[in-house]
Scaffold this active site. Structure first.
Site, short mmCIF file in Angstrom:
data_model
loop_
_atom_site.label_atom_id
_atom_site.label_comp_id
_atom_site.label_asym_id
_atom_site.label_seq_id
_atom_site.Cartn_x
_atom_site.Cartn_y
_atom_site.Cartn_z
N ASP A 199 4.56 3.04 4.19
CA ASP A 199 5.72 3.02 5.08
C ASP A 199 6.14 4.46 5.42
O ASP A 199 6.36 5.27 4.54
CB ASP A 199 6.89 2.29 4.42
CG ASP A 199 7.98 1.98 5.41
OD1 ASP A 199 8.05 0.84 5.89
OD2 ASP A 199 8.78 2.90 5.73
N TYR A 210 6.58 0.87 17.85
CA TYR A 210 5.76 -0.01 17.01
C TYR A 210 6.34 -0.01 15.59
O TYR A 210 6.44 1.04 14.97
CB TYR A 210 4.32 0.50 17.04
CG TYR A 210 3.33 -0.18 16.12
CD1 TYR A 210 3.42 -1.52 15.79
CD2 TYR A 210 2.25 0.55 15.60
CE1 TYR A 210 2.49 -2.12 14.96
CE2 TYR A 210 1.31 -0.05 14.76
CZ TYR A 210 1.44 -1.38 14.45
OH TYR A 210 0.53 -1.98 13.62
N GLY A 267 0.80 -1.23 0.00
CA GLY A 267 0.00 0.00 0.00
C GLY A 267 0.82 1.28 0.00
O GLY A 267 0.28 2.37 -0.13
N ASN A 310 5.23 -0.79 12.74
CA ASN A 310 4.42 -0.23 11.65
C ASN A 310 4.42 1.30 11.66
O ASN A 310 4.01 1.91 10.68
CB ASN A 310 2.98 -0.75 11.72
CG ASN A 310 2.77 -1.92 10.77
OD1 ASN A 310 3.64 -2.23 9.96
ND2 ASN A 310 1.61 -2.55 10.86
N TYR A 311 4.85 1.90 12.79
CA TYR A 311 5.07 3.35 12.79
C TYR A 311 6.58 3.56 12.66
O TYR A 311 7.24 4.10 13.54
CB TYR A 311 4.53 3.99 14.08
CG TYR A 311 3.04 3.83 14.29
CD1 TYR A 311 2.18 3.64 13.22
CD2 TYR A 311 2.48 3.90 15.56
CE1 TYR A 311 0.80 3.50 13.41
CE2 TYR A 311 1.11 3.77 15.76
CZ TYR A 311 0.28 3.56 14.68
OH TYR A 311 -1.08 3.43 14.88
N GLY A 357 -2.09 -0.90 2.83
CA GLY A 357 -1.93 -2.15 2.10
C GLY A 357 -1.93 -3.33 3.06
O GLY A 357 -1.36 -3.25 4.16
N GLY A 361 -0.34 -6.11 2.74
CA GLY A 361 1.00 -6.72 2.86
C GLY A 361 1.83 -6.12 3.98
O GLY A 361 2.35 -6.84 4.85
N SER A 382 9.48 1.01 1.36
CA SER A 382 8.94 0.13 0.32
C SER A 382 9.23 0.66 -1.09
O SER A 382 8.92 -0.02 -2.06
CB SER A 382 7.43 -0.05 0.50
OG SER A 382 6.78 1.19 0.53
P1 FDA Z 1 4.19 -0.42 2.28
O1 FDA Z 1 3.81 -0.99 0.99
O2 FDA Z 1 4.90 0.89 2.29
O3 FDA Z 1 5.02 -1.50 3.09
C1 FDA Z 1 5.47 -1.31 4.41
C2 FDA Z 1 6.62 -2.28 4.69
O4 FDA Z 1 6.19 -3.61 4.49
C3 FDA Z 1 7.81 -2.08 3.76
O5 FDA Z 1 8.99 -2.45 4.44
C4 FDA Z 1 7.52 -3.06 2.65
O6 FDA Z 1 8.67 -3.44 1.92
C5 FDA Z 1 6.92 -4.21 3.41
N1 FDA Z 1 5.96 -4.98 2.61
C6 FDA Z 1 4.89 -4.49 1.97
N2 FDA Z 1 4.24 -5.48 1.35
C7 FDA Z 1 4.91 -6.61 1.61
C8 FDA Z 1 4.72 -7.96 1.22
N3 FDA Z 1 3.70 -8.33 0.47
N4 FDA Z 1 5.62 -8.87 1.63
C9 FDA Z 1 6.66 -8.51 2.39
N5 FDA Z 1 6.89 -7.24 2.80
C10 FDA Z 1 6.02 -6.30 2.40
N6 FDA Z 1 -1.05 1.11 11.45
C11 FDA Z 1 -1.89 0.52 12.34
O7 FDA Z 1 -1.55 -0.50 12.94
N7 FDA Z 1 -3.13 1.04 12.56
C12 FDA Z 1 -3.58 2.15 11.90
O8 FDA Z 1 -4.71 2.58 12.11
C13 FDA Z 1 -2.70 2.79 10.97
N8 FDA Z 1 -3.07 3.91 10.31
C14 FDA Z 1 -2.22 4.49 9.38
C15 FDA Z 1 -2.63 5.63 8.67
C16 FDA Z 1 -1.79 6.20 7.73
C17 FDA Z 1 -2.26 7.42 6.98
C18 FDA Z 1 -0.50 5.66 7.52
C19 FDA Z 1 0.43 6.31 6.53
C20 FDA Z 1 -0.10 4.54 8.22
C21 FDA Z 1 -0.94 3.94 9.16
N9 FDA Z 1 -0.55 2.80 9.88
C22 FDA Z 1 -1.42 2.22 10.78
C23 FDA Z 1 0.79 2.21 9.67
C24 FDA Z 1 0.72 1.05 8.69
O9 FDA Z 1 0.21 -0.10 9.35
C25 FDA Z 1 2.12 0.73 8.15
O10 FDA Z 1 2.68 1.86 7.54
C26 FDA Z 1 2.10 -0.46 7.20
O11 FDA Z 1 3.37 -1.00 7.07
C27 FDA Z 1 1.57 -0.05 5.84
O12 FDA Z 1 1.51 -1.13 4.96
P2 FDA Z 1 1.53 -0.84 3.38
O13 FDA Z 1 1.44 -2.12 2.70
O14 FDA Z 1 0.53 0.22 3.07
O15 FDA Z 1 2.94 -0.15 3.23
#
Ligand code: FDA
Length: 522
Positions: free
Chosen positions: A109, A463, A106, A465-466, A174, A176, A114
């Site tokens: 990060d 955390y 998504g 994820n933050y 996302g 993932g 990512s």
């Molecule tokens: P992204 O694609 O950027 O990936 C994040 C990390 O995971 C990277 O290191 C990436 O390489 C790795 N990754 C991604 N997909 C993968 C896969 N398929 N296999 C292996 N590795 C993979 N958290 C929470 O717990 N509760 C909440 O309510 C929120 N709210 C929130 C709001 C907003 C606006 C943001 C920007 C962030 C949050 N978060 C959150 C934090 C969120 O959980 C954290 O940023 C996640 O890692 C986002 O996942 P994405 O896939 O979107 O990120």
């Protein structure tokens, strides 16, 4: 919408484009890809080089922190697979040409891990792998990593009004990244983390093999449920457990300003919120308003039941808030996810499918866990800092309930019993530019320093994820376990060692690496 757009342009292009301007490495990589996945009938363009018209669009489309839009690094190419065999091929070809891989689901990060990298790299972007299959009878679902949380919530609600999933609040997250780092939201006190509700997964390992839970083994399956994404492989899809929610839930949001005795109220909340019945989740969102020298404190809640049960419960447990009937709204669980995402009351649930994040702006974030209530003078010190700043936000999410029942080592996410709540600090700003960024990051660091005496210690937990690179980073070419403990133990406590031991075993060459990937144990 985005998918249709990519599909449409892809159909026009139809196959891998071998542009004359591609560098040798890009050409070699594409050739390798076409050899590797020849078994799969490829219909769509999946490789984008900087020359292709969609490259910039694709690169930027899911970046959630505009701070990274002008980053100096960019991938040699982006692979946006439709099929798992294409992900396998991308891993094998990256290894062959010694390119680093950034995996993106998504794109949320916080530090851009990512899609940013200091050495030659490719992005494997799972944006086209977003199918969701819900099985209400079994109370399970399979969801691909590239789907968003909003799509998942929507898909569940289409099939059942009495099921949900305990993930985060932002619908564009996302699957993932979110699940691999833990993931929590309004159902945390009742059902734990998103990662606590994963039953199986498909992962592509460093050798390009596709492994399910049985094939990867319980150790690796443990690691990917909270150990932070991208250290152990690429997770393609997840089997999740649906959780039960009532047909009608109740939400409320009560906002207070400093002159209404809010300090005492926040102090009291710390003593109550983590011990409330697990059907009741009340978080606090504090927003600094430097223009008016004011601070707004909102108590946002989800109750898994109806208003008639909530009001007497609140009168008994938290009468100080003075909750009134008219502060509350009854709705379905899926409507509550729309509400918590910040959409106006009455918005259609289809907004969950929207890929555009609300309130997008540059930001720097940090996190803490609180184990003892912050005293009144400590809270006043926070207000003092917040009245000076335009967009400073602090979110306090109560723990307790189910979180107390899960041991620290059950998954890599160790922040369980003993934690009253999690804090997320966010500093947002509109103007771009290094000077502007530095000013806000400096402010955030000084707030974090101030908070040191009021939050968890030894370690001062955070955390994953933050994500926060201020906590420490790997030396990319030669990760060192002891040095990495500076950040690793904050995220994972005692589980960091087990993660590092596993990493040595399953990825001995440290192929899946980044500034904060799990190091080898040595
Ligand atoms: P992204 O694609 O950027 O990936 C994040 C990390 O995971 C990277 O290191 C990436 O390489 C790795 N990754 C991604 N997909 C993968 C896969 N398929 N296999 C292996 N590795 C993979 N958290 C929470 O717990 N509760 C909440 O309510 C929120 N709210 C929130 C709001 C907003 C606006 C943001 C920007 C962030 C949050 N978060 C959150 C934090 C969120 O959980 C954290 O940023 C996640 O890692 C986002 O996942 P994405 O896939 O979107 O990120």
């Amino acid at each position: 919408m985005m998918k249709q757009f990519i599909l449409l342009v892809s159909l026009l292009v139809f196959s891998v484009s071998w542009t004359s301007t591609s560098t040798p490495i890009q050409t070699d990589f594409k050739r390798c890809m076409s050899t590797q996945f020849s078994a799969y009938t490829k219909n769509f363009e999946i490789i984008y080089t900087p020359e292709s018209s969609l490259y910039s669009y694709l690169l930027q489309s899911t970046i959630q922190n505009p701070r990274w839009l002008n980053a100096t690094t960019q991938p040699l190419l982006i692979v946006a697979p439709f099929h798992e065999s294409e992900v396998q091929a991308a891993v094998l070809c990256s290894k062959k040409y010694d390119l680093q891989v950034r995996v993106r689901s998504g794109g949320h990060d916080y530090e851009g891990l990512s899609f940013l990298c200091q050495t030659p790299y490719i992005i494997i972007d799972l944006i086209n792998m977003r199918s969701i299959d819900i099985n209400v009878e079994e109370e399970t679902g399979w969801v691909q990593s590239g789907a968003t949380l909003g799509e998942l919530y929507y898909a569940i609600a289409k099939k059942s009004q009495v099921h949900g999933f305990p993930g985060g609040l932002c619908p564009t997250l996302g699957i993932g990244g979110h699940l691999s780092g833990g993931g929590f939201g309004t159902l945390l006190r009742k059902y734990g983390l998103a990662a606590d509700n994963v039953l199986d997964a498909y992962l592509i390992d460093v050798n390009g093999r596709i492994l399910d839970r049985k094939a990867m083994g319980e150790d690796l399956f443990w690691a990917i449920r909270g150990g932070g994404g991208a250290s152990f492989g690429i997770i393609l899809s997840w089997k999740i457990r649906l959780v039960r929610v009532p047909k009608i839930v109740t939400g409320f949001s009560v906002s207070k300003t400093l002159d209404s005795g809010v300090t005492k109220l926040v102090h009291r909340w710390q003593e109550i919120a983590p011990y409330l019945p697990e059907d009741l989740f009340i978080r606090i969102v504090i927003v600094g308003d430097g223009f008016n020298k004011a601070v707004q404190v909102s108590f946002n809640s989800l109750f898994l039941g109806e208003i008639d049960t909530l009001i007497p419960l609140m009168n008994k447990t938290f009468p100080e808030l003075g909750l009134k009937f008219e502060d509350c709204i009854e709705m379905s669980w899926v409507e509550s996810t729309v509400n918590f995402a910040g959409f106006p009351n009455g918005s259609l649930v289809e907004v969950l499918l929207d890929k555009k994040q609300l309130f997008k702006s540059n930001f720097k974030a940090k996190s803490d866990f609180v184990t003892e209530p912050i005293p009144i003078n400590g809270l006043e010190g926070i207000w003092g800092r917040f009245v000076e700043e335009e967009i400073a936000i602090m979110i306090m999410d109560p723990f307790g309930g189910k979180m107390n029942e899960i041991s620290e080592s059950e998954t890599p996410f160790p922040h369980r019993k003993g934690n009253l709540y999690n804090i997320q600090y966010l500093k947002k700003w509109e103007k771009n530019g290094v000077r502007e960024s530095n000013r806000h990051v400096y402010w955030m660091r000084s707030l974090y320093k101030y908070m040191g005496s009021y939050v968890s210690k030894s370690p001062r937990a955070a955390y994953v994820n933050y994500r926060d690179l201020d906590l420490g980073t790997n030396n990319q070419d030669n990760t060192n376990y002891l040095e990495s403990t500076s950040w690793g133990v904050k995220y994972f406590k005692g589980n960091f060692k087990r993660l590092a031991q596993l990493k040595s075993k399953v990825d001995p060459e440290n192929f899946f690496r980044s500034e904060q990937s799990i190091p080898h144990y040595k």
